[in-house]
Scaffold this active site. Sequence first.
Site, PDB file in Angstrom:
ATOM      1  N   ASP A   6     -24.733  -2.965  15.286  1.00  0.00           N
ATOM      2  CA  ASP A   6     -24.946  -4.380  15.581  1.00  0.00           C
ATOM      3  C   ASP A   6     -25.512  -4.470  16.996  1.00  0.00           C
ATOM      4  OD1 ASP A   6     -25.062  -7.073  15.363  1.00  0.00           O
ATOM      5  OD2 ASP A   6     -22.900  -7.401  15.205  1.00  0.00           O
TER       6      ASP A   6
ATOM      7  N   ASP B 263     -20.271  -6.466   6.126  1.00  0.00           N
ATOM      8  CA  ASP B 263     -19.403  -5.692   7.009  1.00  0.00           C
ATOM      9  C   ASP B 263     -18.258  -6.596   7.398  1.00  0.00           C
ATOM     10  OD1 ASP B 263     -21.103  -7.236   9.110  1.00  0.00           O
ATOM     11  OD2 ASP B 263     -19.419  -6.418  10.228  1.00  0.00           O
TER      12      ASP B 263
ATOM     13  N   CYS C 140      -3.759   1.835  -8.163  1.00  0.00           N
ATOM     14  CA  CYS C 140      -4.704   2.537  -7.290  1.00  0.00           C
ATOM     15  C   CYS C 140      -4.501   4.045  -7.392  1.00  0.00           C
ATOM     16  CB  CYS C 140      -4.494   2.069  -5.855  1.00  0.00           C
ATOM     17  SG  CYS C 140      -5.542   2.897  -4.651  1.00  0.00           S
TER      18      CYS C 140
ATOM     19  N   CYS D 200      -5.618   6.208  -5.110  1.00  0.00           N
ATOM     20  CA  CYS D 200      -5.879   6.849  -3.815  1.00  0.00           C
ATOM     21  C   CYS D 200      -4.749   7.798  -3.415  1.00  0.00           C
ATOM     22  CB  CYS D 200      -6.148   5.801  -2.735  1.00  0.00           C
ATOM     23  SG  CYS D 200      -4.699   5.185  -1.867  1.00  0.00           S
TER      24      CYS D 200
ATOM     25  N   CYS E 197      -1.460   5.976  -2.546  1.00  0.00           N
ATOM     26  CA  CYS E 197      -0.733   5.400  -3.675  1.00  0.00           C
ATOM     27  C   CYS E 197      -0.202   6.463  -4.638  1.00  0.00           C
ATOM     28  CB  CYS E 197      -1.609   4.385  -4.399  1.00  0.00           C
ATOM     29  SG  CYS E 197      -1.928   2.952  -3.356  1.00  0.00           S
TER      30      CYS E 197
ATOM     31  N   HIS F  33      -5.592   3.270   2.372  1.00  0.00           N
ATOM     32  CA  HIS F  33      -5.532   2.561   1.087  1.00  0.00           C
ATOM     33  C   HIS F  33      -6.501   1.379   1.053  1.00  0.00           C
ATOM     34  CE1 HIS F  33      -4.426   0.255  -2.342  1.00  0.00           C
ATOM     35  NE2 HIS F  33      -4.321  -0.780  -1.512  1.00  0.00           N
TER      36      HIS F  33
HETATM   37 ZN   LIG Z   1      -4.180   3.127  -2.796  1.00  0.00          ZN
END
Ligand SMILES: [Zn+2]
Length: 373
Positions: free
Chosen positions: A89, A268, A306, A308, A311, A337
Amino acid sequence: MGFRIIQKDGNARYGILDTKSGSVETPLFLPVASQATVKTMPPDVLKKIGVNAVISNTYHLHLRPGENIIKKMGGIHKFMNFDGIIFTDSGGFQVYSLSDLKKVTEEGIEFKSHIDGKKIFFTPEKVIEIQSDIGSDVMMVLDECPPYPVTYEYAKESLNLTLKWAERSKRFFNQKFKGKRAKPLLFGIGQGSVYIDLRREGIERLKEFDFDGYAIGGLAVGEPKDYRERVVSEILPFYPEEKPRYLMGVGYPEDIFFSVKNGVDIFDCVLPTRNARTGLVFTSRGKLRIKNAKYTDDVLPLDPDCECYVCTHFTRAYIRHLFQAEEYLSLYLATYHSLFFFSRLMERIREAIREKRLEKFEKEFFSKYSIQE
Ligand SMILES: [Zn+2]
């Protein structure tokens, strides 16, 4: 280099943005890396989560460590060891939001560093130089970001200045990179506050300068949501169809869906990262405040839907404990996460556009996700 639209679903677009550091699919969400780091996230983890592009900041990096240091270290990609795509930016927004003492003239912006009070002068040309030294893949022009609310007269004057600066930026950029093969992309920024006619006039002028992409700036500065939605839906039809469109500073999943459906390609926002560090994470059910006492003995992960790392390995009870004990790992796990959630959301949005079922996916998403906390 440039932008290719591969598939459209209504006004939503699935595309590929080619830069000097590689290509990335759109719609794209850029995590914020103002200080050449996405706070708490090592770059190999970012790549693992699916984050292939971030946005850093000219204002912050100029003040510290200084673009000369970054250049000496081989550019920002080597400096932060991230081989993805790095947007920067211009700093116009940060000067507006962080520095109290600023003076805007036709020539540029004079302001005091929020770190040591040192006087600094940014011109459109200087900001291109700094981003070039940093090694940015996608540069933004210097703009003046009017606050909200603002009078029509002020917004008009500010827009005129932003347009003059845009023209100077493009001219300087063309001279600087003339004949160079691996050159960055330069995006123009549309302003005009909540006044549609000003925004329309602004984008018509910006188009003449033939930027590589066009941003909608000056939103998400405190205006009501319906104003923002009006600006996005009414002004995007005037943006060049074949160029990428970047809505700066947005946002929540509901804002992303709305904007993608209106033809926005790039976003963003600090939301997933900044909120995570306060214990507010995004899940498939909506926002979750992990510090809440009801999670003290909760055996579920942050988001049961989730996949990930966080998780699949930790309970809400454990993460809440880390926050209560002010352990640094809490910041990492929550950020991990939430970034995964945004990354996965964008991936599913892209898939849905490719298969022309975005509306259906949106309904499916909001049948579980609650906007309320
Ligand atoms: Zn997660």
